[in-house]
Scaffold this active site. Structure first.
Site, short mmCIF file in Angstrom:
data_model
loop_
_atom_site.label_atom_id
_atom_site.label_comp_id
_atom_site.label_asym_id
_atom_site.label_seq_id
_atom_site.Cartn_x
_atom_site.Cartn_y
_atom_site.Cartn_z
N ASP A 1 2.22 -9.46 -2.84
CA ASP A 1 2.54 -8.57 -3.96
C ASP A 1 2.98 -7.18 -3.50
OD1 ASP A 1 1.91 -10.55 -5.82
OD2 ASP A 1 -0.21 -10.00 -5.83
N GLU A 2 3.53 -7.07 -2.29
CA GLU A 2 3.98 -5.79 -1.77
C GLU A 2 5.50 -5.74 -1.58
OE1 GLU A 2 2.17 -3.07 -1.16
OE2 GLU A 2 0.30 -4.01 -1.82
#
Length: 301
Positions: free
Chosen positions: A244-245
């Site tokens: 999720d980066e």
């Protein structure tokens, strides 16, 4: 193995013919717009639209999206690419990609049990709102199988139980490598390995609920209700090895109040997730997004 998208009628999707989309980026300096325009005009192209941006006028990075028309684009594409390579890839050291605007992107969708993002994308594709075809939907459950097939799209069940996901990833790679232009995770509740992301060879787009604080794990909307959140939202981003980066494509939020139940939050969250993912996928398929490190430049319509 070659996967061919089903030939379902799509009267709403009418993409322009004989048009190309050129994305360019590199170190900013005077004369770049002129150099790009000259390379296109020397190839007989007429510029339809042009958007450009630099993050710093002194020593910054340059980005440009150009839509152009040229007669018989498919036949002269190689000549245009040679002209661009000579003009932009030498002393200017610019990076560029060229796309055929008449060719919809081949989008594979991975899903689990939630259907709101999946069915929204299939509906928009059927209506011609997103320039894409969907060769298949892959899921680790069979819950959405009938709904997917009702769109005339192949559904493939690839179970992914237990901590070792390597067999499932191998099967998905077998199905997708060389057959798609982008993979969309429509609430696919599995973490993809770095090996998978390297071997798939195409961008992967994910949708994620956005909360402050971040409610990790099961029942995030119940946790959000317990903490009395005032905003809920969603983030669509490219997937990288860092969970999720990845670079963000699109985000949005809606306001909520103390009167909203956890079920209300989940329903409103699903609405914003659908909208955010649809915009992100559409912009990617329209070649409006340039990835630059950990961020993106999005030339919005």
């Amino acid at each position: 193995m070659t996967i061919v998208a089903p030939k379902t009628p799509n009267l709403a999707l009418k993409l322009p013919t004989d048009e190309g989309i050129l994305l360019v980026e590199g170190e900013d300096r005077p004369g770049l717009v002129r150099a790009i325009s000259s390379a296109l005009s020397e190839s007989g192209a007429n510029i339809v639209s042009l958007d450009q941006y630099t993050d710093d006028p002194e020593g910054g990075h340059f980005f440009q999206r150009t839509v152009f028309h040229v007669d018989d684009f498919a036949a002269v594409r190689l000549a245009i690419e040679a002209s661009l390579d000579a003009a932009l890839g030498g002393g200017l050291d610019l990076t560029w990609t060229l796309a055929d605007r008449s060719a919809p992107k081949r989008v594979a969708i991975l899903a689990s049990t939630s259907d709101h993002c999946l069915l929204d994308l299939l509906w928009r594709q059927r209506r011609g709102e997103i320039p894409m075809t969907v060769p298949m939907v892959i899921s680790n459950h069979t819950v959405v199988a009938d709904d997917v097939r009702s769109f005339g799209i192949p559904f493939v069940h690839v179970p992914s139980q237990g901590p070792d996901k390597s067999a499932a990833e191998e099967r998905i790679l077998e199905l997708l490598v060389g057959n798609v232009d982008v993979v969309v995770l429509a609430r696919y509740m599995q973490i993809l390995s770095e090996d998978f992301l390297e071997r798939i060879g195409v961008p992967v787009i994910n949708i994620h609920h956005s909360f402050l604080p971040a409610f990790i794990g099961a029942a995030p909307y119940r946790k959000a209700k317990e903490r009395g959140v005032k905003l809920i939202g969603a983030t669509a981003h490219y997937v990288t090895g860092d969970l999720d980066e990845g670079p963000i494509i699109e985000q949005d939020v809606v306001r909520v109040t103390h009167a909203d139940t956890a079920v209300d939050l989940q329903r409103r969250g699903a609405d914003v997730e659908r909208a955010v993912l649809a915009r992100a996928v559409a912009w990617h398929c329209q070649d409006r997004v340039i990835r630059h490190g950990r961020e993106t430049v999005v030339f919005q319509p």
